[in-house]
Write an enzyme that holds these catalytic residues in place. Structure first.
Site, PDB file in Angstrom:
ATOM      1  CB  SER A 233      40.201  56.670  33.487  1.00 30.91           C
ATOM      2  OG  SER A 233      39.878  55.466  32.832  1.00 30.91           O
ATOM      3  CG  HIS A 263      39.775  52.736  37.069  1.00 33.08           C
ATOM      4  ND1 HIS A 263      39.541  51.798  36.107  1.00 33.08           N
ATOM      5  CD2 HIS A 263      39.698  53.942  36.426  1.00 33.08           C
ATOM      6  CE1 HIS A 263      39.330  52.388  34.933  1.00 33.08           C
ATOM      7  NE2 HIS A 263      39.437  53.695  35.099  1.00 33.08           N
ATOM      8  CG  HIS A 309      34.700  44.688  34.976  1.00 33.95           C
ATOM      9  ND1 HIS A 309      33.751  45.458  34.353  1.00 33.95           N
ATOM     10  CD2 HIS A 309      35.909  45.227  34.652  1.00 33.95           C
ATOM     11  CE1 HIS A 309      34.370  46.411  33.659  1.00 33.95           C
ATOM     12  NE2 HIS A 309      35.675  46.300  33.826  1.00 33.95           N
ATOM     13  NE  ARG A 318      40.012  44.822  29.411  1.00 36.07           N
ATOM     14  CZ  ARG A 318      39.768  45.810  30.264  1.00 36.07           C
ATOM     15  NH1 ARG A 318      40.197  47.035  29.998  1.00 36.07           N
ATOM     16  NH2 ARG A 318      39.089  45.592  31.379  1.00 36.07           N
ATOM     17  CG  ASP A 364      43.779  45.931  36.260  1.00 37.61           C
ATOM     18  OD1 ASP A 364      44.550  46.447  35.448  1.00 37.61           O
ATOM     19  OD2 ASP A 364      42.695  46.452  36.591  1.00 37.61           O
TER      20      ASP A 364
END
Ligand code: HAX
Length: 424
Positions: A233, A263, A309, A318, A364
């Site tokens: 992105s 993504h 990743h 995160r 995610d």
């Protein structure tokens, strides 16, 4: 003039001059190499982009302007935006000024709402959301100023104007897409004076008697805001903006990249995977059942969403921040519990597969299950939330690129015949 513009006007000329000078002095120095493996492997490891907003060291995870993410979990998204743009956290007065500025810019044009109503209901919320951002391109101050013939050194100013206009409205549009898509009743207007993250939760209309949803939304918006320059992105929006396409084009383009399952859409896929687990075992699985299910997923040629990743080689901070939030808030949710259980089981399997470079969870793997526990159960919508947040980073990167007058991106490609000849 806003305090943000004032702060940036003080910093940007020196920033631009330093980079220009550095380029003149060191222009011929080699900093990276491109192997055939990298060329055929999505350019992993090729250092080819400058991004000062944040960095992702593989063994540390996200660092925003020198501050590790874990030290930012109590900040507001607006504070994070200021940090991304200027390199400093705002003072109380600067924060207030930015919030007031965003409030002033928050009115979404009526034609956006007419367009929203015109979409078929089975459209993916990301497609609707991205289209509505792009639809506002007619408002671009960057394009208007460019058409008038503005000087290169001030490109960043209307780029910032457009960016703030987008950020001031993007959560309102995101929330409206949610309410429209799931027939939740009329749109809810932003509440003046409420901070950006809490306002998003308010406009989605989520019941929040304890304020936990507002806290979650603030955290969510900070955690997803930026992840250096090379992810799909950020890189897409960066590349589009390098052609001097204005921020509406660039942000919408970046959001289109975010919509891919490898993504941003991985958070939707994660929840779908957890739901399949629950369905298969008629409730919570044992560790053995979960292990078997994960192996079956891999054997069928699919990825375990939320794991692995392109850059990270540790558990994504995160992920940790989200998990801690759920634990601290005492979240009682089976899906959250299951996502924690997956963390105990899946990395052990992925570690045994040699080709997988990172067996650990990314953001995610936890974001969706946490949101689900707070009543936002429509997984198809999750990437829109990601997009609302990621606009902070994409916009900041774009402003910085215009600040140092980054030229149009144009790497060279070659044919396979050329490649074979070169290797010989
Ligand atoms: N499950 C199964 N296989 C996996 C895997 C996973 N979670 N992660 C990597 N692999 C596989 C890759 O598909 C690749 O296989 P092939 O060589 O057969 O194509 C191999 O392992 C090597 O991949 P890698 O070098 O470890 O990882 P990449 O840099 O190529 O890809 C991805 C990184 C994130 C795309 C990858 O790990 C993946 O597909 N993960 C699952 C999807 C996901 O969680 N995406 C979100 C990432 C974070 C993000 O951007 N959020 O927005």
């Amino acid at each position: 003039m806003s305090l943000l513009v004032e702060a940036l006007r003080k910093k940007i000329p020196a920033y631009r001059d330093t980079i220009k000078e550095f380029g003149k002095t060191h222009g011929e120095k080699e900093i990276s190499k491109v192997t055939v493996g990298a060329l055929l492997g999505g350019q992993r490891g090729v250092l080819g982009l400058l991004c000062d907003t944040s960095l992702v060291p593989p063994d540390k995870g996200l660092i925003i302007r020198g501050i590790p993410l874990m030290d930012l979990v109590d900040k507001l998204p607006e504070e994070t935006l200021w940090l991304l743009l200027t390199g400093d956290l705002p003072t109380a007065a600067e924060l207030k000024d930015l919030q007031a500025d965003l409030d002033k810019r928050s009115k979404v044009p009526e034609y956006v709402w007419k367009m929203l109503e015109a979409f078929p209901k089975d459209s993916h919320p990301m497609a609707v959301f991205n289209t509505l951002i792009l639809a506002m391109e007619r408002e671009s101050k960057f394009r208007a100023r460019y058409d008038e013939g503005m000087k290169k050194d001030v490109y960043w100013e209307p780029a910032l104007e457009d960016s703030l206009d987008i950020i001031a409205k993007i959560h309102t549009i995101g929330a409206a897409v949610y309410r429209w898509k799931y027939d939740l009743g009329p749109r809810i207007d932003p509440k003046p004076g409420l901070d950006w993250g809490a306002n998003y939760a308010h406009m989605m209309g989520i019941k929040d008697p304890t304020g936990a949803v507002a806290r979650l939304m603030r955290l969510y918006m900070v955690l997803h805001s930026d992840h250096e320059g090379g992810n799909v992105s950020a890189h897409t929006s960066h590349c589009v903006a390098s052609a001097l396409s204005d921020p509406y084009y660039a942000i919408s383009a970046g959001l289109n990249g975010l919509a891919g399952p490898l993504h941003g859409l991985a958070n939707q896929e994660c929840l779908a995977w957890l739901e399949m687990v629950v369905k298969q075992f008629n409730g919570a699985p044992t560790d053995e059942q979960l292990d078997k299910f994960a192996r079956e997923t891999l054997d069928s040629g699919r990825v375990i969403p939320g794991y692995g990743h392109a850059v990270l080689r540790i558990t994504d901070p995160r992920f940790i921040a989200f998990r801690k939030f759920g634990e601290k808030e005492g979240l009682k949710s089976d899906v959250f519990k299951l996502a924690c259980q997956v963390y105990d089981v899946v990395p052990k399997i992925l570690q045994t597969i040699q080709k997988i470079k990172d067996p650990w969870p990314n953001v995610d793997a936890m974001s969706g299950s946490l949101i689900y526990g707070y009543g936002i159960t429509q997984a198809q919508y999750y990437t829109v939330m990601f997009g609302v947040s990621r606009a902070l980073g994409m916009c900041s990167q774009l402003v910085m690129s215009r600040a140092w007058n980054e030229p149009i991106e144009r790497p060279k490609s070659m044919t396979f015949e050329d490649l074979k000849a070169k290797v010989k």
